[in-house]
Write a protein that holds these residues in place. Structure first.
Motif, PDB file in Angstrom:
ATOM      1  N   SER A  70       8.508   6.772   8.803  1.00  0.00           N
ATOM      2  CA  SER A  70       7.098   6.405   8.891  1.00  0.00           C
ATOM      3  C   SER A  70       6.282   7.097   7.807  1.00  0.00           C
ATOM      4  N   ILE A  71       6.640   8.359   7.513  1.00  0.00           N
ATOM      5  CA  ILE A  71       5.947   9.077   6.439  1.00  0.00           C
ATOM      6  C   ILE A  71       6.236   8.418   5.105  1.00  0.00           C
ATOM      7  N   LEU A  72       7.509   8.055   4.871  1.00  0.00           N
ATOM      8  CA  LEU A  72       7.879   7.432   3.609  1.00  0.00           C
ATOM      9  C   LEU A  72       7.164   6.097   3.429  1.00  0.00           C
ATOM     10  N   LEU A  73       7.098   5.284   4.494  1.00  0.00           N
ATOM     11  CA  LEU A  73       6.427   3.991   4.394  1.00  0.00           C
ATOM     12  C   LEU A  73       4.944   4.164   4.100  1.00  0.00           C
ATOM     13  N   THR A  74       4.324   5.183   4.705  1.00  0.00           N
ATOM     14  CA  THR A  74       2.911   5.447   4.430  1.00  0.00           C
ATOM     15  C   THR A  74       2.717   5.868   2.978  1.00  0.00           C
ATOM     16  N   VAL A  75       3.606   6.738   2.493  1.00  0.00           N
ATOM     17  CA  VAL A  75       3.535   7.160   1.086  1.00  0.00           C
ATOM     18  C   VAL A  75       3.701   5.953   0.169  1.00  0.00           C
ATOM     19  N   MET A  76       4.676   5.098   0.474  1.00  0.00           N
ATOM     20  CA  MET A  76       4.890   3.896  -0.338  1.00  0.00           C
ATOM     21  C   MET A  76       3.665   2.992  -0.309  1.00  0.00           C
ATOM     22  N   ASP A  77       3.040   2.887   0.861  1.00  0.00           N
ATOM     23  CA  ASP A  77       1.836   2.062   0.987  1.00  0.00           C
ATOM     24  C   ASP A  77       0.738   2.568   0.058  1.00  0.00           C
ATOM     25  N   PHE A  78       0.486   3.876   0.065  1.00  0.00           N
ATOM     26  CA  PHE A  78      -0.579   4.436  -0.770  1.00  0.00           C
ATOM     27  C   PHE A  78      -0.237   4.354  -2.258  1.00  0.00           C
ATOM     28  N   VAL A  79       1.008   4.656  -2.596  1.00  0.00           N
ATOM     29  CA  VAL A  79       1.392   4.548  -4.006  1.00  0.00           C
ATOM     30  C   VAL A  79       1.315   3.092  -4.459  1.00  0.00           C
TER      31      VAL A  79
ATOM     32  N   ALA B 220      -4.893  -4.547  -4.802  1.00  0.00           N
ATOM     33  CA  ALA B 220      -4.369  -3.430  -4.028  1.00  0.00           C
ATOM     34  C   ALA B 220      -4.322  -3.691  -2.533  1.00  0.00           C
ATOM     35  N   LEU B 221      -5.262  -4.458  -2.001  1.00  0.00           N
ATOM     36  CA  LEU B 221      -5.444  -4.500  -0.551  1.00  0.00           C
ATOM     37  C   LEU B 221      -5.190  -5.852   0.102  1.00  0.00           C
ATOM     38  N   ALA B 222      -5.247  -6.945  -0.644  1.00  0.00           N
ATOM     39  CA  ALA B 222      -5.176  -8.269  -0.016  1.00  0.00           C
ATOM     40  C   ALA B 222      -3.876  -8.487   0.743  1.00  0.00           C
ATOM     41  N   GLY B 223      -2.749  -8.121   0.150  1.00  0.00           N
ATOM     42  CA  GLY B 223      -1.466  -8.336   0.815  1.00  0.00           C
ATOM     43  C   GLY B 223      -1.344  -7.549   2.104  1.00  0.00           C
ATOM     44  N   GLY B 224      -1.762  -6.295   2.098  1.00  0.00           N
ATOM     45  CA  GLY B 224      -1.694  -5.478   3.297  1.00  0.00           C
ATOM     46  C   GLY B 224      -2.618  -5.965   4.398  1.00  0.00           C
ATOM     47  N   VAL B 225      -3.788  -6.450   4.023  1.00  0.00           N
ATOM     48  CA  VAL B 225      -4.719  -6.986   5.024  1.00  0.00           C
ATOM     49  C   VAL B 225      -4.114  -8.208   5.704  1.00  0.00           C
ATOM     50  N   MET B 226      -3.528  -9.119   4.924  1.00  0.00           N
ATOM     51  CA  MET B 226      -2.904 -10.309   5.503  1.00  0.00           C
ATOM     52  C   MET B 226      -1.761  -9.932   6.437  1.00  0.00           C
ATOM     53  N   ARG B 227      -0.945  -8.974   6.019  1.00  0.00           N
ATOM     54  CA  ARG B 227       0.167  -8.511   6.868  1.00  0.00           C
ATOM     55  C   ARG B 227      -0.336  -7.968   8.197  1.00  0.00           C
ATOM     56  N   ASP B 228      -1.328  -7.079   8.144  1.00  0.00           N
ATOM     57  CA  ASP B 228      -1.818  -6.450   9.368  1.00  0.00           C
ATOM     58  C   ASP B 228      -2.460  -7.462  10.300  1.00  0.00           C
TER      59      ASP B 228
ATOM     60  N   LEU C 220      -1.602 -10.582  10.631  1.00  0.00           N
ATOM     61  CA  LEU C 220      -0.557 -11.419  11.217  1.00  0.00           C
ATOM     62  C   LEU C 220       0.282 -10.687  12.259  1.00  0.00           C
ATOM     63  N   ILE C 221       0.446  -9.379  12.129  1.00  0.00           N
ATOM     64  CA  ILE C 221       1.246  -8.650  13.115  1.00  0.00           C
ATOM     65  C   ILE C 221       0.377  -8.032  14.206  1.00  0.00           C
ATOM     66  N   GLY C 222      -0.945  -8.215  14.114  1.00  0.00           N
ATOM     67  CA  GLY C 222      -1.839  -7.708  15.136  1.00  0.00           C
ATOM     68  C   GLY C 222      -2.173  -6.239  15.008  1.00  0.00           C
ATOM     69  N   ALA C 223      -1.987  -5.680  13.808  1.00  0.00           N
ATOM     70  CA  ALA C 223      -2.371  -4.282  13.568  1.00  0.00           C
ATOM     71  C   ALA C 223      -3.838  -4.256  13.180  1.00  0.00           C
ATOM     72  N   LEU C 224      -4.707  -4.262  14.182  1.00  0.00           N
ATOM     73  CA  LEU C 224      -6.141  -4.426  13.957  1.00  0.00           C
ATOM     74  C   LEU C 224      -6.910  -3.163  14.339  1.00  0.00           C
ATOM     75  N   PRO C 225      -7.988  -2.872  13.582  1.00  0.00           N
ATOM     76  CA  PRO C 225      -8.327  -3.482  12.292  1.00  0.00           C
ATOM     77  C   PRO C 225      -7.291  -3.131  11.243  1.00  0.00           C
ATOM     78  N   PRO C 226      -7.186  -3.917  10.166  1.00  0.00           N
ATOM     79  CA  PRO C 226      -6.213  -3.609   9.121  1.00  0.00           C
ATOM     80  C   PRO C 226      -6.352  -2.178   8.618  1.00  0.00           C
ATOM     81  N   ALA C 227      -5.226  -1.607   8.204  1.00  0.00           N
ATOM     82  CA  ALA C 227      -5.197  -0.198   7.807  1.00  0.00           C
ATOM     83  C   ALA C 227      -6.247   0.127   6.758  1.00  0.00           C
ATOM     84  N   SER C 228      -6.446  -0.790   5.796  1.00  0.00           N
ATOM     85  CA  SER C 228      -7.377  -0.499   4.704  1.00  0.00           C
ATOM     86  C   SER C 228      -8.831  -0.536   5.150  1.00  0.00           C
ATOM     87  N   LEU C 229      -9.097  -1.040   6.368  1.00  0.00           N
ATOM     88  CA  LEU C 229     -10.477  -1.105   6.851  1.00  0.00           C
ATOM     89  C   LEU C 229     -10.811   0.013   7.832  1.00  0.00           C
ATOM     90  N   HIS C 230      -9.806   0.677   8.372  1.00  0.00           N
ATOM     91  CA  HIS C 230     -10.137   1.801   9.270  1.00  0.00           C
ATOM     92  C   HIS C 230      -9.701   3.139   8.692  1.00  0.00           C
TER      93      HIS C 230
END
Length: 214
Positions: free
Chosen positions: A13-22, A53-61, A63-73
């Motif tokens: 989970s830490i690695l995925l978060t790091v990858m997300d930010f990078v 930077a953010l459009a793909g992650g917003v669409m993913r979140d 669709l999987i119900g991770a609300l609000p999207p990570a980039s908005l909270h």
């Protein structure tokens, strides 16, 4: 004295978060660099950086119900994306000296977002095929939005090896989970597979098949 090696995160989970930010920074840098190349002003550079930077992650979140999207909270996503845009605005000349900077940055972002997107989808309980598709959407969505904003056909729709590279990385992540392999090395291997295939395909002019006679 030789530099100490940077320790690799041992928790997935830490690695995925790091990858997300990078990935956010790298894709933001690619969007900002393209905006500078198109001679957009500071506002335009920031818009393209945020979109890439953010459009793909917003669409993913969404669709999987991770609300609000990570980039908005989590304000850090916006701050990283804006920092990438400002970096491109101020330092575009040294970045351009790297050679094909948008392609290389795009390949790096594609790799990181594929693994992070697919990994997050799997963590939310999706089966392999939807998780792979969401990994590709995470990786390609921001680049597609960036390209459309400057009136270019998105790379994912061209003949270049783009989405196929992302699918390869998602397949590596899913195969690793199915085989119960250590998740961190699998994530790194998936990202490397995407990056290498994307860069090599551009340098060797590989392309996806076209319709016969087209």
């Amino acid at each position: 004295m030789p530099p100490l090696p940077i320790p690799m995160p041992t928790d997935l989970s830490i690695l995925l978060t790091v990858m997300d930010f990078v990935g956010v920074f790298v894709f933001g840098l690619s969007g900002g660099t393209l905006a500078v190349r198109k001679r957009l002003d500071l506002f335009g550079v920031m818009v393209l950086s945020l979109a890439a930077a953010l459009a793909g992650g917003v669409m993913r979140d969404l669709l999987i119900g991770a609300l609000p999207p990570a980039s908005l909270h989590d304000d850090r996503y916006l701050m990283v994306a804006l920092a990438a845009g400002l970096t491109a605005f101020l330092f575009h000349k040294p970045i351009n000296r790297l050679g094909k900077p948008v392609m290389v940055l795009d390949a790096a972002g594609l790799a990181l977002f594929t693994v992070a997107g697919c990994g997050k989808a799997l963590a939310y309980g999706l089966s392999p095929l939807p998780a792979a598709l969401l990994g590709v959407m995470t990786a390609c969505g921001g680049g597609a939005m960036r390209d459309m904003l400057v009136a270019e056909v998105p790379r994912v729709l061209r003949e270049e090896i783009y989405a196929m590279a992302s699918l390869l990385g998602a397949a590596v992540v899913i195969a690793g989970q199915e085989l119960d392999l250590p998740p961190v090395p699998v994530a790194v291997a998936g990202a490397l597979a995407v990056f290498v295939l994307r860069v090599v395909s551009v340098r060797r002019n590989w392309s996806a098949p076209r319709a016969p006679g087209s």
